[in-house]
Scaffold this motif. Structure first.
Motif, PDB file in Angstrom:
ATOM      1  N   ASP A   4       0.821  -1.198   0.000  1.00  0.00           N
ATOM      2  CA  ASP A   4       0.000   0.000   0.000  1.00  0.00           C
ATOM      3  C   ASP A   4       0.868   1.266   0.000  1.00  0.00           C
ATOM      4  OD1 ASP A   4      -2.560  -1.385   2.176  1.00  0.00           O
ATOM      5  OD2 ASP A   4      -2.290  -1.527   0.014  1.00  0.00           O
ATOM      6  N   LYS A   5       1.931   1.254   0.788  1.00  0.00           N
ATOM      7  CA  LYS A   5       2.829   2.407   0.825  1.00  0.00           C
ATOM      8  C   LYS A   5       3.474   2.624  -0.536  1.00  0.00           C
ATOM      9  CE  LYS A   5       4.564   1.372   5.267  1.00  0.00           C
ATOM     10  NZ  LYS A   5       5.714   1.313   6.161  1.00  0.00           N
ATOM     11  N   ASP A   6       3.914   1.537  -1.148  1.00  0.00           N
ATOM     12  CA  ASP A   6       4.544   1.636  -2.462  1.00  0.00           C
ATOM     13  C   ASP A   6       3.556   2.141  -3.504  1.00  0.00           C
ATOM     14  OD1 ASP A   6       6.899   0.708  -1.347  1.00  0.00           O
ATOM     15  OD2 ASP A   6       6.639  -1.350  -2.073  1.00  0.00           O
ATOM     16  N   ILE A  33       0.355  14.052   1.991  1.00  0.00           N
ATOM     17  CA  ILE A  33       0.695  13.997   3.412  1.00  0.00           C
ATOM     18  C   ILE A  33      -0.565  14.088   4.270  1.00  0.00           C
ATOM     19  CG2 ILE A  33       1.883  15.215   5.280  1.00  0.00           C
ATOM     20  CD1 ILE A  33       4.060  15.863   3.121  1.00  0.00           C
ATOM     21  N   ASN A  34      -1.504  14.938   3.888  1.00  0.00           N
ATOM     22  CA  ASN A  34      -2.770  15.025   4.619  1.00  0.00           C
ATOM     23  C   ASN A  34      -3.549  13.718   4.518  1.00  0.00           C
ATOM     24  OD1 ASN A  34      -2.358  17.630   5.546  1.00  0.00           O
ATOM     25  ND2 ASN A  34      -3.314  18.562   3.762  1.00  0.00           N
ATOM     26  N   LYS A  46       7.129  10.462   7.593  1.00  0.00           N
ATOM     27  CA  LYS A  46       8.569  10.616   7.408  1.00  0.00           C
ATOM     28  C   LYS A  46       9.087   9.621   6.377  1.00  0.00           C
ATOM     29  CE  LYS A  46       9.565  12.514  11.931  1.00  0.00           C
ATOM     30  NZ  LYS A  46      10.226  12.336  13.211  1.00  0.00           N
ATOM     31  N   THR A  47       8.597   8.402   6.438  1.00  0.00           N
ATOM     32  CA  THR A  47       9.010   7.384   5.476  1.00  0.00           C
ATOM     33  C   THR A  47       8.599   7.784   4.073  1.00  0.00           C
ATOM     34  OG1 THR A  47       8.778   5.660   7.150  1.00  0.00           O
ATOM     35  CG2 THR A  47       8.809   4.943   4.859  1.00  0.00           C
ATOM     36  N   LEU A  52      10.128   9.636  -1.236  1.00  0.00           N
ATOM     37  CA  LEU A  52       9.899  10.577  -2.329  1.00  0.00           C
ATOM     38  C   LEU A  52      11.190  11.344  -2.641  1.00  0.00           C
ATOM     39  CD1 LEU A  52       7.934  11.960  -4.297  1.00  0.00           C
ATOM     40  CD2 LEU A  52       7.412  13.584  -2.471  1.00  0.00           C
ATOM     41  N   GLN A  53      11.863  11.811  -1.615  1.00  0.00           N
ATOM     42  CA  GLN A  53      13.116  12.537  -1.808  1.00  0.00           C
ATOM     43  C   GLN A  53      14.164  11.651  -2.472  1.00  0.00           C
ATOM     44  OE1 GLN A  53      13.911  13.852   2.185  1.00  0.00           O
ATOM     45  NE2 GLN A  53      12.698  15.717   1.946  1.00  0.00           N
ATOM     46  N   LEU A  54      14.274  10.421  -2.028  1.00  0.00           N
ATOM     47  CA  LEU A  54      15.238   9.493  -2.614  1.00  0.00           C
ATOM     48  C   LEU A  54      14.944   9.268  -4.096  1.00  0.00           C
ATOM     49  CD1 LEU A  54      17.632   7.584  -2.183  1.00  0.00           C
ATOM     50  CD2 LEU A  54      15.992   5.814  -1.556  1.00  0.00           C
TER      51      LEU A  54
END
Length: 90
Positions: A4-6, A33-34, A46-47, A52-54
């Motif tokens: 789900d996160k992916d 984020i919301n 945070k994860t 996303l930044q990576l």
């Protein structure tokens, strides 16, 4: 939950690929984020931001048009700013 996160990250990335300006980038990231907060996954914020930044940091400008590249770079700046604000607010 990892799937789900992916999937969530992938859907946000797909939206960022279509962004045309900084305001759209901010809206996409803020909405994502919301959505995490609303779903009760506050620890996932945070994860999500880190992943996303990576992803953005590993991009090559040769693979994207100038608008996409500018939006990705702004997304990186905006996500870092968001992370810094979260640290200050606790």
């Amino acid at each position: 939950m990892n799937v789900d996160k992916d999937n969530y990250l992938s859907s946000v990335i797909e939206k960022l690929k279509m962004a045309q300006n900084n305001e759209q980038v901010e809206s996409i990231i803020s909405t994502a984020i919301n959505g995490i907060k609303h779903a009760g996954y506050t620890g996932m914020q945070k994860t999500f931001i880190s992943q996303l930044q990576l992803w953005i940091e590993e991009l090559s400008p040769l693979d994207w048009n100038s608008t996409q590249w500018a939006c990705f770079r702004y997304a990186l700046i905006y996500s870092r700013k968001y992370s810094a604000n979260e640290l200050v607010q606790g």
